[in-house]
Design a protein around this motif. Structure first.
Motif, PDB file in Angstrom:
ATOM      1  N   GLY A  84       0.842  -1.188   0.000  1.00 21.78           N
ATOM      2  CA  GLY A  84       0.000   0.000   0.000  1.00 21.78           C
ATOM      3  C   GLY A  84       0.878   1.238   0.000  1.00 21.78           C
ATOM      4  N   ALA A  85       2.024   1.129  -0.680  1.00 25.82           N
ATOM      5  CA  ALA A  85       3.047   2.171  -0.632  1.00 25.82           C
ATOM      6  C   ALA A  85       2.895   3.183  -1.758  1.00 25.82           C
ATOM      7  CB  ALA A  85       4.430   1.534  -0.717  1.00 25.82           C
ATOM      8  N   VAL A  86       3.387   4.393  -1.480  1.00 27.39           N
ATOM      9  CA  VAL A  86       3.423   5.474  -2.462  1.00 27.39           C
ATOM     10  C   VAL A  86       4.883   5.892  -2.622  1.00 27.39           C
ATOM     11  CG1 VAL A  86       2.669   7.804  -3.007  1.00 27.39           C
ATOM     12  CG2 VAL A  86       1.139   6.261  -1.767  1.00 27.39           C
ATOM     13  N   PRO A  87       5.472   5.643  -3.820  1.00 27.63           N
ATOM     14  CA  PRO A  87       6.875   6.008  -4.029  1.00 27.63           C
ATOM     15  C   PRO A  87       7.018   7.409  -4.611  1.00 27.63           C
ATOM     16  CG  PRO A  87       6.125   4.689  -5.854  1.00 27.63           C
ATOM     17  CD  PRO A  87       4.951   4.826  -4.902  1.00 27.63           C
ATOM     18  N   LYS A  95       6.533   5.860   1.034  1.00 29.18           N
ATOM     19  CA  LYS A  95       5.718   6.004   2.242  1.00 29.18           C
ATOM     20  C   LYS A  95       4.600   4.973   2.212  1.00 29.18           C
ATOM     21  CE  LYS A  95       6.575  10.832   3.274  1.00 29.18           C
ATOM     22  NZ  LYS A  95       5.973  12.067   3.765  1.00 29.18           N
ATOM     23  N   TYR A  96       4.270   4.449   3.393  1.00 30.78           N
ATOM     24  CA  TYR A  96       3.200   3.463   3.498  1.00 30.78           C
ATOM     25  C   TYR A  96       2.573   3.552   4.886  1.00 30.78           C
ATOM     26  CZ  TYR A  96       6.883   0.898   5.896  1.00 30.78           C
ATOM     27  OH  TYR A  96       7.879   0.545   6.752  1.00 30.78           O
ATOM     28  N   LEU A  97       1.319   3.134   4.948  1.00 29.28           N
ATOM     29  CA  LEU A  97       0.584   3.144   6.203  1.00 29.28           C
ATOM     30  C   LEU A  97       0.861   1.849   6.957  1.00 29.28           C
ATOM     31  CD1 LEU A  97      -1.412   4.775   7.879  1.00 29.28           C
ATOM     32  CD2 LEU A  97      -3.254   3.571   6.710  1.00 29.28           C
ATOM     33  N   SER A  98       1.241   1.964   8.212  1.00 28.33           N
ATOM     34  CA  SER A  98       1.492   0.807   9.069  1.00 28.33           C
ATOM     35  C   SER A  98       0.766   1.035  10.380  1.00 28.33           C
ATOM     36  CB  SER A  98       2.992   0.635   9.307  1.00 28.33           C
ATOM     37  OG  SER A  98       3.233  -0.472  10.137  1.00 28.33           O
ATOM     38  N   LYS A  99      -0.247   0.206  10.610  1.00 30.81           N
ATOM     39  CA  LYS A  99      -1.138   0.371  11.760  1.00 30.81           C
ATOM     40  C   LYS A  99      -1.783   1.739  11.681  1.00 30.81           C
ATOM     41  CE  LYS A  99       1.364  -2.986  14.408  1.00 30.81           C
ATOM     42  NZ  LYS A  99       2.308  -3.274  15.417  1.00 30.81           N
ATOM     43  N   ASP A 100      -1.476   2.638  12.600  1.00 35.14           N
ATOM     44  CA  ASP A 100      -2.147   3.939  12.590  1.00 35.14           C
ATOM     45  C   ASP A 100      -1.199   5.089  12.263  1.00 35.14           C
ATOM     46  OD1 ASP A 100      -0.695   3.727  14.900  1.00 35.14           O
ATOM     47  OD2 ASP A 100      -2.201   4.635  16.191  1.00 35.14           O
TER      48      ASP A 100
END
Length: 113
Positions: A84-87, A95-100
């Motif tokens: 779910g990453a944005v390069p 950047k990616y979302l991990s937990k909150d």
């Protein structure tokens, strides 16, 4: 290295040997690939490994190449989607979302050169 232009993850010999992997760890992969130099390269096989990035772990299907590369591995669109990453190639960040919270990987400009 993160490459958004392709659809497979590549592992090169240094990482393959460094992880202590052996030919029996591989399954066959019959499709030739085109290297950075434009030449056809026949992969030696493929394998699936868990890859931990920060606090997140995703399964990655690597195509193992017996070819020179300054990189140990190249992760591509499937890894980016699984994370779910944005390069950002401009900022050398992923950047990616991990937990909150948002986590980021930061590349090295000197390594890129």
């Amino acid at each position: 290295m993160v490459d958004q232009g392709s659809g497979v993850e590549i592992m090169y010999p240094d990482l393959y040997r460094g992880l202590g992997l052996k030919p029996y760890d591989l399954t066959s992969y019959d499709s030739p690939l085109v290297g950075f130099d434009g030449k056809m390269v026949i992969p030696i096989g493929q394998l699936k490994l868990p890859v931990q990035t920060g606090s997140k772990v995703v399964e990655v299907n690597f195509i193992v190449m017996d070819a020179y590369s300054p990189y140990t591995a190249i992760v591509e669109r499937p890894w980016l989607h699984a994370m779910g990453a944005v390069p950002s190639t401009l900022h050398l960040k992923v950047k990616y979302l991990s937990k909150d919270r948002v986590e980021e990987l930061i590349g090295s400009q000197s390594t890129v050169r």
